[in-house]
Design an enzyme around this catalytic site. Sequence first.
Site, PDB file in Angstrom:
ATOM      1  N   ASP A  19      -7.793  37.853  37.081  1.00 12.47           N
ATOM      2  CA  ASP A  19      -7.285  37.679  35.720  1.00 12.47           C
ATOM      3  C   ASP A  19      -6.282  36.532  35.673  1.00 12.47           C
ATOM      4  OD1 ASP A  19      -8.676  39.753  34.488  1.00 12.47           O
ATOM      5  OD2 ASP A  19      -7.154  41.240  35.002  1.00 12.47           O
ATOM      6  N   ASP A  78     -11.895  41.310  40.969  1.00  9.81           N
ATOM      7  CA  ASP A  78     -11.401  41.048  39.620  1.00  9.81           C
ATOM      8  C   ASP A  78     -10.335  39.962  39.726  1.00  9.81           C
ATOM      9  OD1 ASP A  78     -11.008  41.401  36.864  1.00  9.81           O
ATOM     10  OD2 ASP A  78      -9.372  42.809  37.199  1.00  9.81           O
ATOM     11  N   TYR A 124     -11.474  27.670   5.934  1.00  7.55           N
ATOM     12  CA  TYR A 124     -11.650  26.269   5.523  1.00  7.55           C
ATOM     13  C   TYR A 124     -10.728  25.911   4.366  1.00  7.55           C
ATOM     14  CZ  TYR A 124     -15.230  28.860   2.849  1.00  7.55           C
ATOM     15  OH  TYR A 124     -15.892  29.793   2.097  1.00  7.55           O
ATOM     16  N   ARG A 183     -14.676  47.878  40.820  1.00  7.44           N
ATOM     17  CA  ARG A 183     -15.235  46.533  40.965  1.00  7.44           C
ATOM     18  C   ARG A 183     -14.979  45.980  42.365  1.00  7.44           C
ATOM     19  NH1 ARG A 183     -11.757  44.806  35.968  1.00  7.44           N
ATOM     20  NH2 ARG A 183     -12.636  46.847  35.467  1.00  7.44           N
ATOM     21  N   GLU A 218      -5.561   6.345  11.383  1.00 11.85           N
ATOM     22  CA  GLU A 218      -5.608   7.019  12.679  1.00 11.85           C
ATOM     23  C   GLU A 218      -4.453   8.016  12.801  1.00 11.85           C
ATOM     24  OE1 GLU A 218      -6.051   3.818  12.158  1.00 11.85           O
ATOM     25  OE2 GLU A 218      -7.477   2.939  13.585  1.00 11.85           O
ATOM     26  N   GLU A 276       0.821  -1.215   0.000  1.00 11.91           N
ATOM     27  CA  GLU A 276       0.000   0.000   0.000  1.00 11.91           C
ATOM     28  C   GLU A 276       0.853   1.261   0.000  1.00 11.91           C
ATOM     29  OE1 GLU A 276      -4.031  -0.122   2.147  1.00 11.91           O
ATOM     30  OE2 GLU A 276      -2.688  -1.273   3.454  1.00 11.91           O
ATOM     31  N   ARG A 324     -19.018  40.668  41.293  1.00  9.82           N
ATOM     32  CA  ARG A 324     -18.517  41.293  40.056  1.00  9.82           C
ATOM     33  C   ARG A 324     -19.660  41.506  39.066  1.00  9.82           C
ATOM     34  NH1 ARG A 324     -13.722  41.368  36.801  1.00  9.82           N
ATOM     35  NH2 ARG A 324     -14.226  42.725  35.047  1.00  9.82           N
TER      36      ARG A 324
END
Length: 284
Positions: free
Chosen positions: A225, A223, A54, A220, A74, A22, A211
């Site tokens: 991050d 917070d 795409y 606030r 696979e 193959e 918040r």
Amino acid sequence: MSDVVSIFGVTADGCHGVLPEERTYLQPFVADIEVEVDTRQAAISDDVAQTISYSDVANDAVQVITGESVNLIETLASHIADKVLARGALSVTVTLHKPKAPVPLPFSDAQVRIHRDGPLKDSQAGLRHVVLALGANLGDTQGSLEWAIGQIRLLDVNVVAVSSFLRTAPVLAEGQAPQADYLNAVMCIDTALAPLDLLAALERIEVRGGRVRHERWGARLLDIDIIDVEGITSTYSHLLLPHPRAAERLFVLVPWHQIEPDATLLGRPISDLIDDLVRSGKSL
């Protein structure tokens, strides 16, 4: 799942298969590829650079199929997935068809379907080191930060270090009304949580802490991050990594340096970043 960009029936010839013969002749392979991506910015800007094309995805599949021979479809599907994830996909599903497989029985198709998560969604990558910045400038700021740190400790994380609290002046947009000073801290953790799962958990803590997201750089109660996740760079709009403004913020760098003096950000020691900001006239 976020939005999905898909292309089906991408066909190319390659030399792949378990049987030695193959790998000596061309046979057709067909790829169907579904890419999870946030398309909202692309829809607003009408710019293909804000999404995953795409056409690029199809070219990725063709390059793999026409490339080096492998035994298993696979393996081919996995290589296609790796190429697509490198474009910033949140996840990808690849279905690879081998319609001329050497099966000595009547059949209409042979295929394998795989799904792979990108680094922001991957919960199988093991422990990652994560740097968090916390701040508050309304209400009982110290109580809010202590409560938030306690809530983070309850997540599936190992707490490495927590800085002392640092009081700093607020960062304001031009013309923005004055605000009270912030109380800030940095927390370093190790976690196997996928970064987007961690983000969702931290946002739930923020909501429970009062918040409300209605003004950028607004005052606030709490917070949190994500500043940096070990080994991950992300341009995903909901989780940019490293944090795009961290290198300009002494209220992040100074407490981080306190607990991890040898840390780096964007390839530079954070001690150097602090020195640069101080020399430029920045202050806490």
